[in-house]
Design an enzyme around this catalytic site. Structure first.
Site, PDB file in Angstrom:
ATOM      1  N   ILE A   1       0.809   5.527  -1.350  1.00  8.02           N
ATOM      2  CA  ILE A   1       0.361   6.947  -2.282  1.00  8.02           C
ATOM      3  C   ILE A   1       1.427   7.902  -2.318  1.00  8.02           C
ATOM      4  O   ILE A   1       2.506   7.752  -1.886  1.00  8.02           O
ATOM      5  CB  ILE A   1      -0.874   7.568  -1.175  1.00  8.02           C
ATOM      6  CG1 ILE A   1      -0.230   8.186   0.259  1.00  8.02           C
ATOM      7  CG2 ILE A   1      -2.075   6.529  -0.743  1.00  8.02           C
ATOM      8  CD1 ILE A   1      -1.346   9.074   0.953  1.00  8.02           C
ATOM      9  N   THR A   2       1.263   8.874  -2.992  1.00 10.82           N
ATOM     10  CA  THR A   2       2.132  10.055  -3.483  1.00 10.82           C
ATOM     11  C   THR A   2       1.420  11.298  -2.970  1.00 10.82           C
ATOM     12  O   THR A   2       0.019  11.427  -3.371  1.00 10.82           O
ATOM     13  CB  THR A   2       2.461  10.132  -4.705  1.00 10.82           C
ATOM     14  OG1 THR A   2       1.251  10.096  -5.694  1.00 10.82           O
ATOM     15  CG2 THR A   2       3.352   8.973  -5.254  1.00 10.82           C
TER      16      THR A   2
ATOM     17  N   TYR B   1       7.938  11.263  -0.051  1.00  7.88           N
ATOM     18  CA  TYR B   1       7.879   9.790  -0.336  1.00  7.88           C
ATOM     19  C   TYR B   1       9.207   9.187  -0.095  1.00  7.88           C
ATOM     20  O   TYR B   1       9.273   7.774   0.121  1.00  7.88           O
ATOM     21  CB  TYR B   1       7.338   9.933  -2.068  1.00  7.88           C
ATOM     22  CG  TYR B   1       7.164   8.572  -2.598  1.00  7.88           C
ATOM     23  CD1 TYR B   1       6.083   7.874  -2.502  1.00  7.88           C
ATOM     24  CD2 TYR B   1       8.248   7.984  -3.496  1.00  7.88           C
ATOM     25  CE1 TYR B   1       5.737   6.517  -3.017  1.00  7.88           C
ATOM     26  CE2 TYR B   1       8.113   6.625  -3.960  1.00  7.88           C
ATOM     27  CZ  TYR B   1       6.902   6.109  -3.802  1.00  7.88           C
ATOM     28  OH  TYR B   1       6.630   4.708  -4.301  1.00  7.88           O
TER      29      TYR B   1
ATOM     30  N   ALA C   1       0.844  -0.982  -0.049  1.00  6.25           N
ATOM     31  CA  ALA C   1      -0.083  -0.024   0.050  1.00  6.25           C
ATOM     32  C   ALA C   1       0.990   1.150   0.026  1.00  6.25           C
ATOM     33  O   ALA C   1       1.850   1.219   0.739  1.00  6.25           O
ATOM     34  CB  ALA C   1      -0.899   0.040   1.208  1.00  6.25           C
TER      35      ALA C   1
ATOM     36  N   PRO D   1      11.102  -1.396  -6.555  1.00  7.47           N
ATOM     37  CA  PRO D   1      10.587  -1.197  -7.946  1.00  7.47           C
ATOM     38  C   PRO D   1      11.484   0.015  -8.385  1.00  7.47           C
ATOM     39  O   PRO D   1      11.224   1.260  -7.735  1.00  7.47           O
ATOM     40  CB  PRO D   1       9.198  -1.233  -8.013  1.00  7.47           C
ATOM     41  CG  PRO D   1       8.863  -1.714  -6.700  1.00  7.47           C
ATOM     42  CD  PRO D   1       9.671  -1.208  -5.814  1.00  7.47           C
ATOM     43  N   GLY D   2      11.503  -0.166  -9.694  1.00  4.61           N
ATOM     44  CA  GLY D   2      12.116   1.044 -10.512  1.00  4.61           C
ATOM     45  C   GLY D   2      10.613   1.676 -11.251  1.00  4.61           C
ATOM     46  O   GLY D   2       9.574   1.590 -10.747  1.00  4.61           O
TER      47      GLY D   2
END
Length: 253
Positions: free
Chosen positions: A97-98, A159, A95, A189-190
């Site tokens: 968000i940005t 973030y 989970a 992840p990229g």
């Protein structure tokens, strides 16, 4: 080395109805797990679409509503799952968000909202699932970080801080639980082919791809395979690690 899971393992995936989360659910179910996707119930259309996408798994994947930023809701969630399905053996914290803004324009609300989901959510779920894992002497925790937690990113002090914090949490919990049959690892992840990346202009997207040595964006399957590998029963000698899945975008020793 195979990446199979014990056929009766119960896996809980937060952010489970997002593009990445859905693919993680699929990969774990393919490996033989009973998977519970956890996400907000407020996205009715997305929940319906998720059920359609996983319909072929004969009920091996189900949905539970919960807000990971709420400690008590996470406690109730784990209790509910253990009563209904059995022990929570695998936790995947996906989970996130940005709330992007340069620091000079970032509001306290943008900072706190992101931290409540991206970092507090990891604590809230792990804190409530860890006791059962310790009692049973088995557990697999995989926390989803980001390449931007390793490199930093303009407009993402919140973030990047949270995602770096995720791996610090991973390493500390890995040390606490290593002798108890529990592994705790991070996948970073990229840039992946997700709605967030698709929303940027074609020019910016082309610049991103140009900076990736393998020459393409990642797919949810690229990330999910790494998660399933770390969640497997036979991955017990890997703990406290960060597995970057970024096409070579950022490399470190």
């Amino acid at each position: 080395m195979s990446s199979s899971a014990h056929p009766s393992r119960i896996a809980l995936v937060t952010g489970g109805i997002g593009g990445l989360g859905t693919e993680i659910c699929r990969q774990l179910a393919t490996a033989g797990c009973r998977v519970i996707a956890v996400d907000l119930a407020s996205r009715d259309e997305r929940v319906a679409a998720f059920h359609a996408e996983v319909a072929g798994f004969d009920g091996a994947i189900s949905f539970e509503a919960a807000d990971v930023s709420d400690f008590d809701r996470c406690k109730q969630l784990v209790e509910r799952i253990e009563q209904q399905y059995g022990s929570v053996d695998i936790v995947v914290n996906a989970a996130g968000i940005t709330r992007d803004a340069s620091l000079r324009k970032m509001t306290p609300q943008q900072w706190h909202e992101l931290m409540h989901v991206n970092l507090d959510g990891v604590f809230n779920l792990c804190r409530n699932a860890i006791e059962g894992m310790l009692t049973r002497g088995f557990g697999r925790i995989v926390n989803i970080s980001s390449v931007n937690g390793q490199t930093g990113q303009f407009g993402q002090t919140n973030y990047s801080a949270a995602k770096a914090g995720v791996h610090g949490f991973t390493m500390a919990l890995a040390r606490e639980t290593a002798r108890k049959g529990i592994t705790v690892n991070t996948v970073s992840p990229g840039y992946c082919d997700t709605p967030m990346v698709a929303a940027v202009s074609p020019e910016i997207r082309a610049q991103i791809v140009a900076g990736i040595p393998v020459g393409r964006l990642g797919s949810p399957a690229d990330i999910a395979r790494a998660v399933a590998f770390l969640a497997a029963d036979d991955a017990g000698y890997i703990t406290g690690a960060n597995l970057p899945v970024n096409g070579g975008y950022f490399m470190s020793f």
